[in-house]
Write a protein that holds these residues in place. Sequence first.
Motif, PDB file in Angstrom:
ATOM      1  N   PHE A  84      16.770   1.658  -1.461  1.00 48.55           N
ATOM      2  CA  PHE A  84      15.380   2.312  -0.590  1.00 48.55           C
ATOM      3  C   PHE A  84      14.346   1.436  -1.184  1.00 48.55           C
ATOM      4  O   PHE A  84      13.670   1.565  -2.427  1.00 48.55           O
ATOM      5  CB  PHE A  84      15.044   3.597  -1.241  1.00 48.55           C
ATOM      6  N   THR A  85      14.131   0.037  -0.190  1.00 47.63           N
ATOM      7  CA  THR A  85      13.100  -0.674  -0.712  1.00 47.63           C
ATOM      8  C   THR A  85      11.908  -0.790  -0.059  1.00 47.63           C
ATOM      9  O   THR A  85      11.959  -0.732   1.556  1.00 47.63           O
ATOM     10  CB  THR A  85      13.995  -2.161  -0.405  1.00 47.63           C
ATOM     11  N   GLN A  86      10.483  -0.636  -0.021  1.00 46.88           N
ATOM     12  CA  GLN A  86       9.608  -0.589   0.819  1.00 46.88           C
ATOM     13  C   GLN A  86       9.014  -2.608   0.574  1.00 46.88           C
ATOM     14  O   GLN A  86       8.949  -2.513  -0.634  1.00 46.88           O
ATOM     15  CB  GLN A  86       8.356   0.689   0.250  1.00 46.88           C
ATOM     16  N   VAL A  87       7.827  -2.828   1.696  1.00 43.47           N
ATOM     17  CA  VAL A  87       7.880  -3.767   2.080  1.00 43.47           C
ATOM     18  C   VAL A  87       6.214  -4.038   1.725  1.00 43.47           C
ATOM     19  O   VAL A  87       5.410  -3.219   2.978  1.00 43.47           O
ATOM     20  CB  VAL A  87       7.660  -4.604   3.081  1.00 43.47           C
ATOM     21  N   ARG A  88       5.106  -4.446   1.580  1.00 44.92           N
ATOM     22  CA  ARG A  88       3.650  -4.321   1.515  1.00 44.92           C
ATOM     23  C   ARG A  88       3.106  -5.907   1.287  1.00 44.92           C
ATOM     24  O   ARG A  88       3.575  -6.195   0.860  1.00 44.92           O
ATOM     25  CB  ARG A  88       2.653  -3.516  -0.255  1.00 44.92           C
ATOM     26  N   ILE A  89       1.797  -5.681   1.941  1.00 44.16           N
ATOM     27  CA  ILE A  89       1.271  -7.462   2.779  1.00 44.16           C
ATOM     28  C   ILE A  89      -0.294  -7.266   2.531  1.00 44.16           C
ATOM     29  O   ILE A  89      -0.726  -5.713   2.454  1.00 44.16           O
ATOM     30  CB  ILE A  89       1.855  -7.462   3.974  1.00 44.16           C
ATOM     31  N   ARG A  90      -0.462  -7.210   0.999  1.00 39.04           N
ATOM     32  CA  ARG A  90      -1.737  -7.223   0.463  1.00 39.04           C
ATOM     33  C   ARG A  90      -2.498  -5.991   0.096  1.00 39.04           C
ATOM     34  O   ARG A  90      -3.378  -5.571  -0.028  1.00 39.04           O
ATOM     35  CB  ARG A  90      -2.778  -7.919   1.780  1.00 39.04           C
ATOM     36  N   GLY A  91      -1.493  -5.182  -0.206  1.00 40.97           N
ATOM     37  CA  GLY A  91      -1.852  -4.052  -0.628  1.00 40.97           C
ATOM     38  C   GLY A  91      -2.107  -2.888   0.115  1.00 40.97           C
ATOM     39  O   GLY A  91      -2.148  -1.868  -0.379  1.00 40.97           O
ATOM     40  N   GLY A  92      -1.552  -3.194   1.073  1.00 38.69           N
ATOM     41  CA  GLY A  92      -0.751  -2.205   2.616  1.00 38.69           C
ATOM     42  C   GLY A  92      -0.267  -1.438   2.063  1.00 38.69           C
ATOM     43  O   GLY A  92       0.920  -1.936   1.484  1.00 38.69           O
ATOM     44  N   GLU A  93      -0.407  -0.147   2.937  1.00 40.53           N
ATOM     45  CA  GLU A  93       0.586   0.807   2.652  1.00 40.53           C
ATOM     46  C   GLU A  93       2.014   0.225   3.649  1.00 40.53           C
ATOM     47  O   GLU A  93       2.242  -0.705   3.956  1.00 40.53           O
ATOM     48  CB  GLU A  93       0.673   2.057   3.188  1.00 40.53           C
ATOM     49  N   LYS A 484     -13.143   4.402   1.935  1.00 44.18           N
ATOM     50  CA  LYS A 484     -12.640   3.810   1.700  1.00 44.18           C
ATOM     51  C   LYS A 484     -11.643   2.774   1.025  1.00 44.18           C
ATOM     52  O   LYS A 484     -11.503   2.814   0.169  1.00 44.18           O
ATOM     53  CB  LYS A 484     -13.594   2.239   2.358  1.00 44.18           C
ATOM     54  N   SER A 485     -11.085   2.313   1.094  1.00 49.53           N
ATOM     55  CA  SER A 485      -9.457   1.402   0.237  1.00 49.53           C
ATOM     56  C   SER A 485      -9.865   0.615   0.390  1.00 49.53           C
ATOM     57  O   SER A 485      -9.833  -0.203   1.479  1.00 49.53           O
ATOM     58  CB  SER A 485      -7.750   2.359   0.894  1.00 49.53           C
ATOM     59  N   ASP A 486     -10.608  -0.275  -0.457  1.00 48.37           N
ATOM     60  CA  ASP A 486     -10.971  -1.929  -0.549  1.00 48.37           C
ATOM     61  C   ASP A 486      -9.297  -2.417  -1.403  1.00 48.37           C
ATOM     62  O   ASP A 486      -8.552  -2.067  -1.949  1.00 48.37           O
ATOM     63  CB  ASP A 486     -11.619  -1.903  -1.914  1.00 48.37           C
ATOM     64  N   TYR A 510      -2.317 -12.490  -7.075  1.00 54.79           N
ATOM     65  CA  TYR A 510      -3.122 -11.841  -7.756  1.00 54.79           C
ATOM     66  C   TYR A 510      -4.153 -10.648  -7.056  1.00 54.79           C
ATOM     67  O   TYR A 510      -4.505 -10.608  -6.176  1.00 54.79           O
ATOM     68  CB  TYR A 510      -4.545 -12.262  -7.992  1.00 54.79           C
ATOM     69  N   LEU A 511      -3.938  -9.414  -7.168  1.00 51.42           N
ATOM     70  CA  LEU A 511      -4.312  -7.869  -6.438  1.00 51.42           C
ATOM     71  C   LEU A 511      -5.237  -7.034  -6.774  1.00 51.42           C
ATOM     72  O   LEU A 511      -4.480  -5.968  -7.870  1.00 51.42           O
ATOM     73  CB  LEU A 511      -3.031  -7.441  -5.661  1.00 51.42           C
ATOM     74  N   ASP A 512      -5.428  -6.982  -6.369  1.00 53.33           N
ATOM     75  CA  ASP A 512      -7.010  -5.688  -6.609  1.00 53.33           C
ATOM     76  C   ASP A 512      -6.809  -4.768  -5.621  1.00 53.33           C
ATOM     77  O   ASP A 512      -8.178  -4.523  -4.784  1.00 53.33           O
ATOM     78  CB  ASP A 512      -7.965  -6.000  -7.283  1.00 53.33           C
ATOM     79  N   ALA A 513      -6.380  -3.294  -5.771  1.00 54.29           N
ATOM     80  CA  ALA A 513      -6.115  -2.906  -4.757  1.00 54.29           C
ATOM     81  C   ALA A 513      -6.476  -1.384  -5.811  1.00 54.29           C
ATOM     82  O   ALA A 513      -5.959  -0.772  -6.106  1.00 54.29           O
ATOM     83  CB  ALA A 513      -4.453  -1.951  -4.515  1.00 54.29           C
TER      84      ALA A 513
END
Length: 622
Positions: A84-93, A484-486, A510-513
């Motif tokens: 079970f591997t998930q991929v997220r782009i730019r912190g999205g679901e 909102k989710s920023d 670098y991600l701030d989610a």
Amino acid sequence: MLRASLLASVAATPFFITAATAQDYFDIGEIIVSGGLSPIEANAFGRASNVITAQEIERRGLTTVQDALRALPGVSVNGSSNSFTQVRIRGGESGHTLILIDGVEAAGGDGEYVLSGLQTANIERIEVLRGPQSVYYGSNASTGVINIITRKGAIGDTYTATLEVGAATTATAFVSRRTERGGVALSFSHLDDRGYDQSGDGGEKDGLERTTINLSGDYLLTDDWKVGFTLRGSDEEADTDPSPFGATDADSYVVDDPDEFSTRDERTASIYTEYEMMGGRLTHRLSFNKTKYKSTYSSGLPVTRESEAVKYRLSYGLDGRTVADTDHLLSLLVENKKDSSDDNPLYAREATSVALEYRGSFANGLDVQAGARFDDNTVFEDATTWNVGLSYQIPDTGVRLHASAGVGVVNPSYFELYADAYGYSGNPNLTPERNESFDIGAEFAILDGRGSFDVTYFNETLIDEITDVATGPGAFSFVNQAGKSDRQGVEVSGNIQATDALNLRLAYTYLDAKNPDGSVEIRRPRHELALGATLDTFGGRGSVSGDIRHVSGNYDSQFWQWPAPTVELPSYTTVNVAAQYELSDTITLNGRITNLFDDDAVDAWGFASRGRAAYVGISAKF
């Protein structure tokens, strides 16, 4: 710059590029096949993207798609187990990234695609587009698109085969026949991964077995009329370990169970026809895509999700030149899509969509892409999306500025709309989730063109996020959140041909989610760094490659407690090495070691990671 005749061929077959074209005529890295309603040159593309080619996959010893994606900026790949591997782009679901295989949705209905077991064997290239792409690909392309383009073969007869043994056994084969007017290709791959104990208790290994067959073909009936198809089937069975409700800590959260398993049966198909008129100034493309995705999880009942899409695309050169070499291109897409799921057999979803895209190239170095789309949804609120991209080459500087903005959508799931189980009641009044995004960056040519360096800032906001709410004791439903989710961050990538033999690469994110209440989003690392190098050896007959990946600032919820606290996971660093040597013009020896220093690379609380693993293989091509 691509020659006009070659670009015409590519534009006429946006998802079916032949390896012959790539190898014999131009550097395939110069175009982005998935960049909109038709392919676009990379140096004119305003939206953030990356391409992984078959050559890079081979030289770095990348055998799975998830490993290939881990070294890209803005892309986070999290594995909670071997299966079970998930991929997220730019912190999205994870369900906000659309995964395509030859332009066809890999998962049908409302299901997300799990990358585990998906091999790189017989893949020509992987294209990753970051930011909203719903204008071109509809729902679920909210934070990005991954398009996996399979191999089609060179002109003439092509035969290849590989065998690798070690922690897993992999066998692949490929055969194709191609002429100037078209061809047919057949590929096969089988993976028997003995796995590891994902519970970490030292029990039985949780293995995975997967078999995939691809058949594709295309042919020019006349100089103006082309037809083609692709068929794909993949079956997978994987061992899993359950998570008991009575767990009290990480060690007891995932327990060893030799009887638990999950399965996947994937079937995709596409047929298309393309026709040129007015000497190539006007082109038409009509296609039909179908996906059937049947899966079970943890020995549960099977669920089948299906999607069907009919698409018509018209492209027109506005300045009197052909679609292939025009500086001003207008494209229209009309699409009808239906999907269904047998976990809610009384319901289905349907949308009729219209999209328009303009592309302009101007003499001052400015390139513009702009698109808009309207989705007429039958069972929930309609959606309008848009996307704009700008690329500007600053003259005589080796600097290219790029920026994009847009909106993407994700449709409510069947369960969210129609649930009547486990205490949940669906809400048919839900609206699609919306992702508003912009990014701006600069690409620099360095070392007299021997390398490039790109820095991009992105900012995304998820609006109308769907979440569950309590409606009474033991009763729940779903609503669109008011908050909102920023998410914002910086993506850095670089590639340098340091010497004729040494290539260096870099990717950092670098991600701030944050959630609407200000809490950190889980399984979205704040820092991800990938460093790599490939050295040609033995006079070009061999190569040695190494990749270092560091992950820190990753949070996950400890679900064995209630309410489940969100706690930071330990940072980790993994090292992978690979080598290859050409024994002859047709036979190559390969070897690789993953997680060389046996680090505990944990992405989810309670789930163990794979330790050091070694593999050796041989490949033949004729």
